[in-house]
Design a protein around this motif. Structure first.
Motif, PDB file in Angstrom:
ATOM      1  N   UNK A 165     -29.134  40.602   7.806  1.00 58.72           N
ATOM      2  CA  UNK A 165     -29.387  40.668   9.242  1.00 58.72           C
ATOM      3  C   UNK A 165     -30.114  39.473   9.823  1.00 58.72           C
ATOM      4  N   UNK A 166     -30.590  38.567   8.974  1.00 60.62           N
ATOM      5  CA  UNK A 166     -31.349  37.418   9.480  1.00 60.62           C
ATOM      6  C   UNK A 166     -30.483  36.514  10.351  1.00 60.62           C
ATOM      7  N   UNK A 167     -29.241  36.277   9.925  1.00 52.40           N
ATOM      8  CA  UNK A 167     -28.369  35.373  10.669  1.00 52.40           C
ATOM      9  C   UNK A 167     -28.085  35.905  12.071  1.00 52.40           C
ATOM     10  N   UNK A 168     -27.893  37.216  12.188  1.00 53.53           N
ATOM     11  CA  UNK A 168     -27.622  37.813  13.501  1.00 53.53           C
ATOM     12  C   UNK A 168     -28.834  37.687  14.413  1.00 53.53           C
ATOM     13  N   UNK A 169     -30.025  37.849  13.852  1.00 54.06           N
ATOM     14  CA  UNK A 169     -31.241  37.670  14.642  1.00 54.06           C
ATOM     15  C   UNK A 169     -31.380  36.206  15.056  1.00 54.06           C
ATOM     16  N   UNK A 170     -31.112  35.305  14.114  1.00 54.79           N
ATOM     17  CA  UNK A 170     -31.166  33.882  14.429  1.00 54.79           C
ATOM     18  C   UNK A 170     -30.213  33.506  15.541  1.00 54.79           C
ATOM     19  N   UNK A 171     -29.013  34.078  15.540  1.00 55.75           N
ATOM     20  CA  UNK A 171     -28.040  33.805  16.602  1.00 55.75           C
ATOM     21  C   UNK A 171     -28.578  34.269  17.953  1.00 55.75           C
ATOM     22  N   UNK A 172     -29.184  35.452  17.985  1.00 55.90           N
ATOM     23  CA  UNK A 172     -29.742  35.928  19.253  1.00 55.90           C
ATOM     24  C   UNK A 172     -30.838  34.988  19.764  1.00 55.90           C
ATOM     25  N   UNK A 173     -31.645  34.462  18.859  1.00 53.53           N
ATOM     26  CA  UNK A 173     -32.681  33.518  19.274  1.00 53.53           C
ATOM     27  C   UNK A 173     -32.063  32.250  19.862  1.00 53.53           C
ATOM     28  N   UNK A 176     -30.801  32.765  23.255  1.00 49.52           N
ATOM     29  CA  UNK A 176     -31.877  32.934  24.230  1.00 49.52           C
ATOM     30  C   UNK A 176     -32.641  31.636  24.463  1.00 49.52           C
ATOM     31  N   UNK A 177     -32.125  30.526  23.979  1.00 50.94           N
ATOM     32  CA  UNK A 177     -32.703  29.230  24.301  1.00 50.94           C
ATOM     33  C   UNK A 177     -33.519  28.579  23.211  1.00 50.94           C
ATOM     34  N   UNK A 178     -33.773  29.280  22.089  1.00 49.96           N
ATOM     35  CA  UNK A 178     -34.487  28.648  20.989  1.00 49.96           C
ATOM     36  C   UNK A 178     -33.584  27.600  20.330  1.00 49.96           C
ATOM     37  N   UNK A 179     -34.187  26.593  19.732  1.00 50.49           N
ATOM     38  CA  UNK A 179     -33.464  25.579  18.980  1.00 50.49           C
ATOM     39  C   UNK A 179     -34.204  25.331  17.678  1.00 50.49           C
ATOM     40  N   UNK A 180     -33.445  24.928  16.675  1.00 48.50           N
ATOM     41  CA  UNK A 180     -34.113  24.663  15.401  1.00 48.50           C
ATOM     42  C   UNK A 180     -35.064  23.479  15.546  1.00 48.50           C
ATOM     43  N   UNK A 181     -36.262  23.659  15.028  1.00 45.41           N
ATOM     44  CA  UNK A 181     -37.286  22.613  15.066  1.00 45.41           C
ATOM     45  C   UNK A 181     -38.210  22.863  13.874  1.00 45.41           C
ATOM     46  N   UNK A 182     -38.421  21.852  13.030  1.00 44.35           N
ATOM     47  CA  UNK A 182     -39.331  22.043  11.888  1.00 44.35           C
ATOM     48  C   UNK A 182     -40.745  22.431  12.291  1.00 44.35           C
ATOM     49  N   UNK A 183     -41.082  22.254  13.573  1.00 45.69           N
ATOM     50  CA  UNK A 183     -42.417  22.620  14.044  1.00 45.69           C
ATOM     51  C   UNK A 183     -42.519  24.103  14.409  1.00 45.69           C
ATOM     52  N   UNK A 184     -41.397  24.808  14.422  1.00 41.02           N
ATOM     53  CA  UNK A 184     -41.435  26.238  14.727  1.00 41.02           C
ATOM     54  C   UNK A 184     -42.200  26.992  13.647  1.00 41.02           C
ATOM     55  N   UNK A 185     -42.755  28.155  13.976  1.00 38.71           N
ATOM     56  CA  UNK A 185     -43.320  29.015  12.935  1.00 38.71           C
ATOM     57  C   UNK A 185     -42.276  29.296  11.845  1.00 38.71           C
ATOM     58  N   UNK A 188     -39.568  32.008  12.307  1.00 35.44           N
ATOM     59  CA  UNK A 188     -38.499  31.678  13.253  1.00 35.44           C
ATOM     60  C   UNK A 188     -37.538  30.655  12.655  1.00 35.44           C
ATOM     61  N   UNK A 189     -38.068  29.682  11.933  1.00 37.21           N
ATOM     62  CA  UNK A 189     -37.196  28.731  11.231  1.00 37.21           C
ATOM     63  C   UNK A 189     -36.238  29.457  10.299  1.00 37.21           C
ATOM     64  N   UNK A 190     -36.769  30.406   9.525  1.00 37.75           N
ATOM     65  CA  UNK A 190     -35.940  31.115   8.555  1.00 37.75           C
ATOM     66  C   UNK A 190     -34.814  31.871   9.237  1.00 37.75           C
ATOM     67  N   UNK A 191     -35.108  32.507  10.356  1.00 39.67           N
ATOM     68  CA  UNK A 191     -34.090  33.268  11.070  1.00 39.67           C
ATOM     69  C   UNK A 191     -33.005  32.344  11.623  1.00 39.67           C
ATOM     70  N   UNK A 192     -33.411  31.248  12.240  1.00 42.63           N
ATOM     71  CA  UNK A 192     -32.431  30.331  12.836  1.00 42.63           C
ATOM     72  C   UNK A 192     -31.615  29.630  11.755  1.00 42.63           C
ATOM     73  N   UNK A 193     -32.269  29.214  10.667  1.00 40.48           N
ATOM     74  CA  UNK A 193     -31.542  28.556   9.581  1.00 40.48           C
ATOM     75  C   UNK A 193     -30.587  29.506   8.878  1.00 40.48           C
ATOM     76  N   UNK A 194     -30.917  30.794   8.848  1.00 43.11           N
ATOM     77  CA  UNK A 194     -29.997  31.764   8.243  1.00 43.11           C
ATOM     78  C   UNK A 194     -28.654  31.746   8.956  1.00 43.11           C
ATOM     79  N   UNK A 195     -28.690  31.494  10.269  1.00 47.69           N
ATOM     80  CA  UNK A 195     -27.441  31.400  11.022  1.00 47.69           C
ATOM     81  C   UNK A 195     -26.804  30.020  10.923  1.00 47.69           C
ATOM     82  N   UNK A 196     -27.601  28.972  11.076  1.00 41.98           N
ATOM     83  CA  UNK A 196     -27.046  27.622  11.158  1.00 41.98           C
ATOM     84  C   UNK A 196     -26.700  27.024   9.799  1.00 41.98           C
TER      85      UNK A 196
END
Length: 333
Positions: A165-173, A176-185, A188-196
């Motif tokens: 389910x991480x990838x689906x959560x990452x997609x929703x983020x 909603x305007x979030x972008x991958x950034x190594x400075x993210x908590x 949040x990085x893990x969720x977004x990277x699971x999708x990307x």
């Protein structure tokens, strides 16, 4: 409009043919073709299409190249195979910069090198409607050792790798305007990277095949509910899933409007492995866990005798579990 499964069955009914060297055709994660007396070829293909699978505004090109290959490698992981070669078809819109295309290839070839896979050719054409990439992956396995969807048996136990389910959560983020950034908590990085940037589980698929441990195997591309249903349909069995045991996301941001369990069951694009194991061989899963100690391997259910019927067991009660995972072609109800 017919869904994906109905379309595939229609194609299969029109195109089904036989050959002495064809072991398995349409209907699994890869076709199986006899290479020689000791090995079989495994061949699959998958696409990434702009505004269907990704958007350029939130997908870094290197990650896009990585993912385009990773989803194909995942199909080989689901067969217990080893990748060898790949073909790439690129459909390029007029507005795309060559630097963007170059970066796609950098990400793709980096992942290919990681798994000793060689890009050997393909095709380039103009696109009138966005960027599209289709990869054909060619792998192999020892003869007789390919893992398929159709071998699950009554009493087998159901396992899944990783967290679902991480990838689906990452997609929703991302939507909603979030972008991958190594400075993210980190969460949040893990969720977004699971999708990307998913990780194909090739090594564990190969170990399951080498040990003849799994009776059936599939990768979770459409969501647990749908991909388990594929196993049930192919094997002529049913299943019970233990809701409390599903390895879901440990943190769901407040802005995500679906629960961790809903995303695990129906989200899709996890590219983890879902497999069944005879009860008498469950002890061997422990040695597998020791080899992959950074990757959860979780018992999440059992196979039953009711063909195509799945249930979700929660707090001792069972409710029907329907395949509600991702389907590009299904009309929303």
């Amino acid at each position: 409009m017919p869904g994906e499964a109905e379309r595939i069955e229609r194609i299969a009914s029109l195109a089904r043919r036989s050959s002495d060297d064809l072991i398995l055709g349409i209907g699994d994660d890869a076709a199986i073709i006899r290479k020689n007396d000791t090995h079989w070829w495994l061949i699959s293909t998958d696409s990434q299409i702009e505004n269907v699978h990704f958007r350029r505004d939130y997908t870094p090109p290197r990650m896009l190249g990585h993912k385009a290959l990773a989803v194909n490698l995942s199909d080989l992981a689901a067969m217990g195979g080893t990748p060898r070669f790949a073909l790439l078809s690129l459909n390029l819109p007029k507005d795309i910069e060559q630097s963007f295309v170059d970066e796609i290839l950098v990400g793709m070839v980096a992942l290919a090198d990681q798994y000793s896979t060689i890009l050997v050719g393909g095709d380039i054409a103009a696109s009138g409607n966005g960027l599209a990439m289709t990869i054909t992956i060619i792998g192999e396995c020892p003869a007789g050792r390919a893992l398929r969807r159709d071998g699950a048996k009554l009493g087998d136990l159901i396992f899944a790798t990783g967290r679902l389910g991480l990838a689906a959560i990452g997609l929703q983020l991302l939507q909603r305007g979030h972008r991958y950034d190594p400075a993210l908590p980190i969460h949040l990085q893990q969720l977004i990277l699971a999708h990307l940037q998913p990780t194909p589980r090739l090594e564990i698929g190969q170990r399951l095949a080498e040990r003849n441990l799994a009776t059936s195997l599939i990768d979770i591309s459409d969501g647990l509910s749908t991909d388990l249903y594929h196993i049930c349909q192919a094997s002529g069995v049913g299943a019970i899933v233990y809701a409390e045991d599903i390895p879901v996301a440990t943190h769901v941001p407040e802005e995500v409007n679906t629960t961790a369990l809903e995303n695990a069951l129906n989200g899709g694009e996890d590219y983890e492995l879902l497999f069944t194991v005879p009860r008498g061989r469950v002890a061997q899963i422990e040695s597998l866990r020791a080899q992959f100690n950074d990757l959860p391997i979780t018992l999440i259910g059992e196979i039953t005798s009711e063909p195509g019927r799945m249930y979700l067991e929660r707090a001792g009660e069972r409710t029907p579990l329907r395949p509600r995972g991702h389907d590009h072609l299904r009309q929303e109800e």
